[in-house]
Write an enzyme that holds these catalytic residues in place. Structure first.
Site, PDB file in Angstrom:
ATOM      1  N   GLU A  40      -3.373  -9.602   3.879  1.00 34.96           N
ATOM      2  CA  GLU A  40      -4.157  -9.272   5.076  1.00 34.96           C
ATOM      3  C   GLU A  40      -5.260 -10.283   5.349  1.00 34.96           C
ATOM      4  OE1 GLU A  40      -3.141  -7.161   2.797  1.00 34.96           O
ATOM      5  OE2 GLU A  40      -2.627  -5.207   3.658  1.00 34.96           O
TER       6      GLU A  40
ATOM      7  N   GLU B 101       0.838  -1.213   0.000  1.00 35.57           N
ATOM      8  CA  GLU B 101       0.000   0.000   0.000  1.00 35.57           C
ATOM      9  C   GLU B 101       0.868   1.256   0.000  1.00 35.57           C
ATOM     10  OE1 GLU B 101      -2.299  -1.549   3.356  1.00 35.57           O
ATOM     11  OE2 GLU B 101      -4.112  -1.140   2.207  1.00 35.57           O
TER      12      GLU B 101
HETATM   13  C1  LIG Z   1      -4.437  -0.256   8.141  1.00 37.61           C
HETATM   14  C2  LIG Z   1      -3.362  -1.334   7.973  1.00 37.61           C
HETATM   15  C3  LIG Z   1      -3.522  -2.244   6.805  1.00 37.61           C
HETATM   16  C4  LIG Z   1      -2.380  -3.116   6.614  1.00 37.61           C
HETATM   17  C5  LIG Z   1      -2.326  -4.323   7.165  1.00 37.61           C
HETATM   18  C6  LIG Z   1      -1.143  -5.157   7.038  1.00 37.61           C
HETATM   19  O1  LIG Z   1      -0.163  -4.841   6.409  1.00 37.61           O
HETATM   20  S1  LIG Z   1      -1.214  -6.615   7.858  1.00 37.61           S
HETATM   21  C7  LIG Z   1       0.341  -7.398   7.539  1.00 37.61           C
HETATM   22  C8  LIG Z   1       0.437  -7.898   6.153  1.00 37.61           C
HETATM   23  N1  LIG Z   1       1.670  -8.609   5.970  1.00 37.61           N
HETATM   24  C9  LIG Z   1       1.776  -9.909   6.206  1.00 37.61           C
HETATM   25  O2  LIG Z   1       0.830 -10.579   6.536  1.00 37.61           O
HETATM   26  C10 LIG Z   1       3.138 -10.506   5.995  1.00 37.61           C
HETATM   27  C11 LIG Z   1       3.436 -11.495   7.069  1.00 37.61           C
HETATM   28  N2  LIG Z   1       4.779 -11.993   7.015  1.00 37.61           N
HETATM   29  C12 LIG Z   1       5.189 -12.945   6.155  1.00 37.61           C
HETATM   30  O3  LIG Z   1       4.461 -13.396   5.302  1.00 37.61           O
HETATM   31  C13 LIG Z   1       6.577 -13.459   6.320  1.00 37.61           C
HETATM   32  O4  LIG Z   1       7.000 -13.138   7.612  1.00 37.61           O
HETATM   33  C14 LIG Z   1       7.603 -12.905   5.318  1.00 37.61           C
HETATM   34  C15 LIG Z   1       7.269 -13.441   3.917  1.00 37.61           C
HETATM   35  C16 LIG Z   1       7.626 -11.422   5.315  1.00 37.61           C
HETATM   36  C17 LIG Z   1       9.026 -13.407   5.725  1.00 37.61           C
HETATM   37  O5  LIG Z   1       9.009 -14.784   5.861  1.00 37.61           O
HETATM   38  P1  LIG Z   1      10.224 -15.547   6.543  1.00 37.61           P
HETATM   39  O6  LIG Z   1       9.885 -17.007   6.452  1.00 37.61           O
HETATM   40  O7  LIG Z   1      11.484 -15.066   5.985  1.00 37.61           O
HETATM   41  O8  LIG Z   1      10.227 -15.078   8.054  1.00 37.61           O
HETATM   42  P2  LIG Z   1       9.119 -15.311   9.200  1.00 37.61           P
HETATM   43  O9  LIG Z   1       7.765 -15.465   8.640  1.00 37.61           O
HETATM   44  O10 LIG Z   1       9.605 -16.362  10.124  1.00 37.61           O
HETATM   45  O11 LIG Z   1       9.151 -13.889   9.927  1.00 37.61           O
HETATM   46  C18 LIG Z   1      10.348 -13.406  10.542  1.00 37.61           C
HETATM   47  C19 LIG Z   1       9.961 -12.646  11.776  1.00 37.61           C
HETATM   48  O12 LIG Z   1       9.225 -11.496  11.392  1.00 37.61           O
HETATM   49  C20 LIG Z   1       7.991 -11.446  12.088  1.00 37.61           C
HETATM   50  N3  LIG Z   1       7.012 -10.836  11.195  1.00 37.61           N
HETATM   51  C21 LIG Z   1       6.823 -11.067   9.885  1.00 37.61           C
HETATM   52  N4  LIG Z   1       5.885 -10.268   9.384  1.00 37.61           N
HETATM   53  C22 LIG Z   1       5.479  -9.493  10.409  1.00 37.61           C
HETATM   54  C23 LIG Z   1       4.530  -8.442  10.512  1.00 37.61           C
HETATM   55  N5  LIG Z   1       3.845  -8.036   9.444  1.00 37.61           N
HETATM   56  N6  LIG Z   1       4.350  -7.883  11.704  1.00 37.61           N
HETATM   57  C24 LIG Z   1       5.048  -8.286  12.762  1.00 37.61           C
HETATM   58  N7  LIG Z   1       5.973  -9.261  12.726  1.00 37.61           N
HETATM   59  C25 LIG Z   1       6.179  -9.850  11.558  1.00 37.61           C
HETATM   60  C26 LIG Z   1       7.685 -12.902  12.395  1.00 37.61           C
HETATM   61  O13 LIG Z   1       6.781 -13.006  13.470  1.00 37.61           O
HETATM   62  C27 LIG Z   1       9.058 -13.412  12.727  1.00 37.61           C
HETATM   63  O14 LIG Z   1       9.369 -12.983  14.036  1.00 37.61           O
HETATM   64  P3  LIG Z   1      10.248 -13.883  15.005  1.00 37.61           P
HETATM   65  O15 LIG Z   1       9.550 -15.205  15.046  1.00 37.61           O
HETATM   66  O16 LIG Z   1      11.578 -13.970  14.359  1.00 37.61           O
HETATM   67  O17 LIG Z   1      10.221 -13.142  16.288  1.00 37.61           O
END
Ligand SMILES: CCC/C=C/C(=O)SCCNC(=O)CCNC(=O)[C@H](O)C(C)(C)COP(=O)([O-])OP(=O)([O-])OC[C@H]1O[C@@H](n2cnc3c(N)ncnc32)[C@H](O)[C@@H]1OP(=O)([O-])[O-]
Length: 725
Positions: free
Chosen positions: A126, A106
Site C-alpha cells: 500500500e 489482510e
Molecule cells: C482499506 C483498504 C486497504 C487495502 C489497500 C490495498 O489493498 S491497496 C492495493 C494493494 N495491492 C497492490 O498494490 C498490488 C498492485 N499490483 C501489483 O503489484 C501487480 O499488478 C501484480 C504483482 C499483482 C501483478 O503483476 P503483473 O505484472 O502480473 O500484472 P500488472 O501489474 O500488469 O497488472 C495486471 C492488471 O491488473 C491491474 N491491477 C493490478 N493490481 C490491481 C489492483 N490492486 N487494483 C486494480 N487493478 C489492479 C493492472 O492495472 C493491470 O491492468 P491492465 O493494465 O491489464 O488493465
C-alpha cells in the site's frame, strides 16, 4: 465475483475478479455474504478461500481510491468483513497462490490458517501507492511476524516469497501447486482444532520489547531511502500504535491515518503513476497502429554491438531474461574487458545472495562473444550500443544490414541521434528502431523506444514486447533531436547553467532540485555521467556548423541567436570531466570518488566568467531556481505532445519517473503541472520569456496555452491530445 460451493463439509469460496482478483465493493460484499452463508450452513464445518486465475487476491481495487466507488449491498467495511471472518467459529483457510497483497494479505490474516504454493508472494505494498494497509494490516502483521519484519514489509511495500513468509510465520505451510486440492485437504485436517490461538487480533505483538529501537531504525531508513514521501512515515506511525494501544483502539488510529493518506495528493499521484506504468507498454500511434492490432516477432536470440558500460548492461538485461546474447566488439581487448565487467557484476550478485552460483553460471553460459558481424546471421535482434557518432552508427548499421537475416530487427541505443538517418544506411528501414536504455541498463526500468518515419508497426510491437520480457517499462516515442526524455532534460540543464552565469553556484541549484525529490542534482549527475560525453556531441555539432561555413567561437554565448552557455566546454578544456577525473562542477577527494565538495576554483571561475561577460551576479532565490529548472522542462513536455513525439502525457511521466528520478509521489512532470495549475505555469512561462527572449525553451507551448484556459484534469486533456494527432 465470489463463488460459493460445498464439497462435503468444506465450503469453498472462489474469488473471481480478473485480472488479479482485486477487492472491489462487489468482491468485499461477496466474501461477506459467502462467509455468512457458510457460517449458517449446518453441513459446513470448515471454509477455504482461494482465488481464480493467477492470483489469490492482489489487494483492494486501486481504481476505488480516487474514482467513484460502487455502492455496497452490505454495510460492513473491509476491516469489518475481516473481523467477521476472524470471529468465525468454523475455521477458515486461505489457500494462496500467485500473490496475496495489500487487502489480499489482510483477508488472509483474517483467516485462521494460511497455506501457499512455493512461488506465491505476499506483501503490504500500500505504501507504494501512497496509503497504508487500512484493513487491519498494520495491527495484525506485527502480531503475526513480529514488529521488526512488519515495519520492514509495511514501510517498504516489498513482496516476499512463500519460503520467507513461512520463516516469518506469515504462512503456516508451503504446499504443492494444486492449491485448491491442498486447501481442502488442509481444511479437513484442522476442523477440530481449537481456534483461540489462531485469531491474530488476540495475540500479543512479537518483539514489542525492542519497539523503540525498531521504530526509530525504520524512521531513519525511510528518511534516507524514501525521502519526501509521506506514506512511509504514517505507515510506521500506524504500526507503532500496535504496541501502545489495545487492538480495537489501534484499529481506530489505523482508520484515522488511512483517511489522512487516502485523501492526500501524494496518494493520487502515486496511483496515477501505477496505472500510467501499466499503460506504457500498451502503445498507440494514432492513425498508424496499436498494441492490440499488431503481433510482435518472437525474439529468441539477440546480439549487442559494443562492450562498454551500456552494451554490457544491455547484454545483462537480455541474459537475465534468458535470451542468449552474442556480444560483439571491434577488438579482443575491449571484448575481454566487457565480459569481465559482466562476470564481475554476476559475481557481485552471488556475493549479495541475489543469485546462486549455479544461476550465475547458467546466465553466463548464454553469453557468446565475437569480433565479427559474420556471426550474426541467425540472430533475431541486434542492439547497437557504441558511442554517439552518426558516421560510426551508419557504418555499423550498413554492416549489420548485410550480415543479419532479413527479418532481424536492428536497434540503436542512441540517446539523441536521428533514427531515420541511421535507418537510411540500411535496406530495411522498417526494421530499424531506437531502443534507448538508461544506465545501468540491467537495472534501470525505462526503455524509450524511438520509432522512425519508416519503422513498421511490427518492429514497434517487437521491441515493446521485448521490453516487457526483460523487465522494463517500454514507452514508444517519435523521432526528434534527443527524443522525449533528453529533449526535456536539455531545457533543464541549459537553464541550470544559465543560473550559474547569473549568480547561483552548482550546489545551490542542486539543493533545490534535491529538495523537490530528485535524488541527484543536475551538476552532480553531470559529474557522475561525465562532462566529456556531452562535449563530444557538442563538438560534433560545432564541426557540422563549421562545415556549413559558420565558425564556432568557444566563448560564444549564443548559437544561431539562441542563448548558450559555454561553461561545460570550458570545464572540459580544463580536464574537469567529473567524478572520473576527480573534478567537474564539484571537487572529489580522488578520481572515482563519490562525495562531491564545493570547489572554490569553480566559484572563482564563475565569478571571472560573469565579469568577463558583464553579467552582474546576484543572489537567486530557491523559488526562481525551481521555476527556471522545472517550468521549461514541463513546457517542453507540452511541446513534445504538440509535435506528436509523445502521444500521451502518461508516457512522459513514466519516462521521467523511471529514467530521470522524478519523484513518483508527484506523478511526473505532466501530472505535477496539473497540480500546480496549467494557467500558473503558462503565466510564469510568459513572464520568463519576456526576460529571456533568446532562450526558445521559454516560449510557451501553444498546447499549454490552450489547456491552461480549460482547467481540466489530466485524464481529460490527455484524451484531447490524442484526438488532435
Ligand atoms: C482499506 C483498504 C486497504 C487495502 C489497500 C490495498 O489493498 S491497496 C492495493 C494493494 N495491492 C497492490 O498494490 C498490488 C498492485 N499490483 C501489483 O503489484 C501487480 O499488478 C501484480 C504483482 C499483482 C501483478 O503483476 P503483473 O505484472 O502480473 O500484472 P500488472 O501489474 O500488469 O497488472 C495486471 C492488471 O491488473 C491491474 N491491477 C493490478 N493490481 C490491481 C489492483 N490492486 N487494483 C486494480 N487493478 C489492479 C493492472 O492495472 C493491470 O491492468 P491492465 O493494465 O491489464 O488493465
Amino acid at each position: 465475483m465470489v463463488d460459493y460451493r460445498r464439497e462435503g463439509n468444506v465450503a469453498i469460496l472462489t474469488v473471481n475478479n480478473p485480472p488479479v482478483n482485486a477487492i472491489s465493493t462487489r468482491v468485499k460484499d461477496g466474501i461477506y455474504e459467502c462467509i455468512s452463508r457458510a457460517k449458517n450452513d449446518t453441513k459446513v464445518s470448515v471454509i477455504v478461500i482461494h482465488g481464480h486465475g493467477k492470483h489469490f487476491i492482489a489487494g483492494a481495487d486501486i481504481h476505488g481510491f480516487s474514482g467513484q466507488r460502487e455502492s455496497s449491498k452490505v454495510v460492513a467495511t473491509l476491516p469489518e468483513v475481516i473481523a467477521f471472518m476472524e470471529a468465525s467459529n468454523k475455521p477458515i483457510v486461505a489457500a494462496i497462490h500467485g500473490t496475496a497483497l495489500g487487502g489480499g494479505l489482510e483477508i488472509a490474516m483474517g483467516c485462521h490458517y494460511r497455506i501457499a504454493t512455493k512461488s506465491a508472494r505476499v506483501g503490504q505494498p500500500e505504501v507504494l501507492i501512497g496509503i497504508l494497509p487500512g484493513a487491519g494490516g498494520t495491527q495484525r502483521l506485527p502480531r503475526l511476524c513480529g514488529l521488526g519484519p512488519a515495519l520492514d514489509l509495511i514501510s517498504t511495500g516489498r513482496h516476499i516469497k512463500a519460503p520467507q513468509a513461512l520463516k516469518l510465520g506469515i504462512i503456516d505451510k508451503i504446499v504443492s501447486d494444486d492449491i485448491l486440492k491442498e486447501g481442502i485437504a488442509f481444511a479437513k485436517a484442522v476442523i477440530d482444532k481449537p481456534l483461540n490461538g489462531r485469531r491474530i487480533s488476540t495475540l500479543p505483538v512479537k518483539d514489542a520489547e525492542n519497539a523503540e529501537q525498531l521504530i526509530s531504525a525504520a524512521n531513519a531508513s525511510v528518511r534516507k531511502r524514501q525521502r519526501g514521501m509521506m506514506a512511509p512515515i504514517w505507515n510506521i506511525k500506524a504500526v507503532a500504535e500496535s504496541i501502545k494501544l489495545p487492538f480495537d483502539e489501534a484499529m481506530e488510529k489505523e482508520a484515522e491515518y488511512f483517511t489522512v493518506l487516502v485523501t492526500s495528493s501524494q496518494a493520487r499521484a502515486l496511483q496515477y503513476a501505477f496505472f500510467s506504468e501499466r499503460l506504457a507498454p500498451k502503445w498507440e500511434v494514432p492513425g498508424v497502429a496499436s498494441y492490440n492490432t499488431v503481433k510482435p516477432m518472437n525474439i529468441k536470440t539477440a546480439a549487442v554491438i559494443g562492450a562498454g558500460t551500456m552494451g554490457t548492461g544491455i547484454a545483462m538485461a537480455l541474459l537475465n531474461a534468458r535470451i542468449p546474447v552474442t556480444l560483439v566488439e571491434q577488438n579482443k581487448q575491449f571484448l575481454e574487458k566487457g565480459v569481465k565487467m559482466i562476470q564481475d557484476l554476476y559475481a557481485g550478485s552471488v556475493r549479495l545472495g541475489k543469485l546462486t552460483a549455479d544461476q550465475a553460471k547458467y546466465l553466463l553460459s548464454n553469453l557468446k562473444t565475437s569480433l565479427s558481424y559474420d556471426d550474426l546471421s541467425t540472430v533475431d535482434c541486434v542492439i547497437e550500443a557504441v558511442y554517439e557518432n552518426m558516421a560510426l552508427k551508419k557504418e555499423i548499421f550498413a554492416k549489420l544490414d548485410n550480415a543479419c537475416k532479413p527479418s532481424a530487427v536492428l536497434c540503436s541505443n542512441t540517446s539523441s541521434l536521428d533514427i531515420d538517418e541511421i535507418a537510411s544506411a540500411t535496406k530495411r528501414p522498417d526494421k530499424v528502431i531506437g531502443t534507448h536504455f538508461f544506465v545501468p541498463a540491467y537495472y534501470m526500468r525505462l526503455l524509450e523506444n524511438v520509432r522512425g518515419k519508416l519503422t513498421s508497426p511490427e518492429t514497434i510491437a517487437t521491441v515493446q514486447s521485448l521490453g516487457v520480457r526483460i523487465g522494463k517499462i517500454p514507452v514508444v516515442v517519435g523521432n526528434c533531436d534527443s527524443f522525449v526524455g533528453n529533449r526535456m532534460l536539455g531545457t533543464y540543464t541549459s537553464e541550470a547553467q544559465f543560473l550559474l552565469e547569473e549568480g547561483a553556484l552548482p550546489h545551490e541549484v542542486d539543493s533545490v532540485i534535491k529538495d523537490f525529490g530528485i535524488p541527484i542534482g543536475a551538476f552532480e549527475v553531470s559529474d557522475l555521467s561525465g562532462l566529456d560525453i556531452g562535449w563530444r556531441i557538442r563538438k560534433e555539432r560545432y564541426e557540422k556548423l563549421e562545415k556549413s561555413g559558420k565558425k564556432h567561437d568557444p566563448n560564444a554565448r549564443f548559437i544561431n541567436g539562441e542563448r548558450f552557455s559555454p561553461l561545460g566546454d570550458t570545464l572540459c578544456e580544463k580536464g574537469r570531466f567529473g567524478r572520473k577525473t576527480g573534478m567537474g562542477w564539484y571537487r572529489y577527494e580522488k578520481p572515482g570518488a563519490k562525495e562531491p565538495f564545493i570547489d572554490a576554483e569553480i566559484t572563482t571561475l564563475l565569478e571571472d566568467y560573469s565579469k568577463k561577460h558583464n553579467i552582474t551576479r546576484r543572489k537567486i532565490s530557491p523559488q526562481e531556481i525551481f521555476e527556471r529548472c522545472f517550468y521549461p522542462l514541463i513546457n517542453e513536455g507540452f511541446k513534445v505532445l504538440e509535435d506528436g513525439i509523445a502521444t500521451r502525457p502518461e508516457d512522459i511521466d513514466v519516462i521521467w519517473i523511471n529514467g530521470y528520478g522524478w519523484p513518483k509521489y508527484t506523478g511526473g512532470p505532466m501530472y505535477y503541472a496539473n497540480q500546480i495549475g496549467l494557467d500558473k505555469i503558462y503565466d510564469t512561462m510568459c513572464y520568463y520569456y519576456e526576460q529571456h527572449p533568446t532562450s526558445s525553451h521559454w516560449r510557451p507551448s501553444a498546447l499549454l496555452r490552450d489547456l491552461a484556459k480549460q482547467q481540466l484534469p489530466i485524464s481529460q486533456w490527455g484524451k484531447q491530445v490524442a484526438s488532435r494527432l
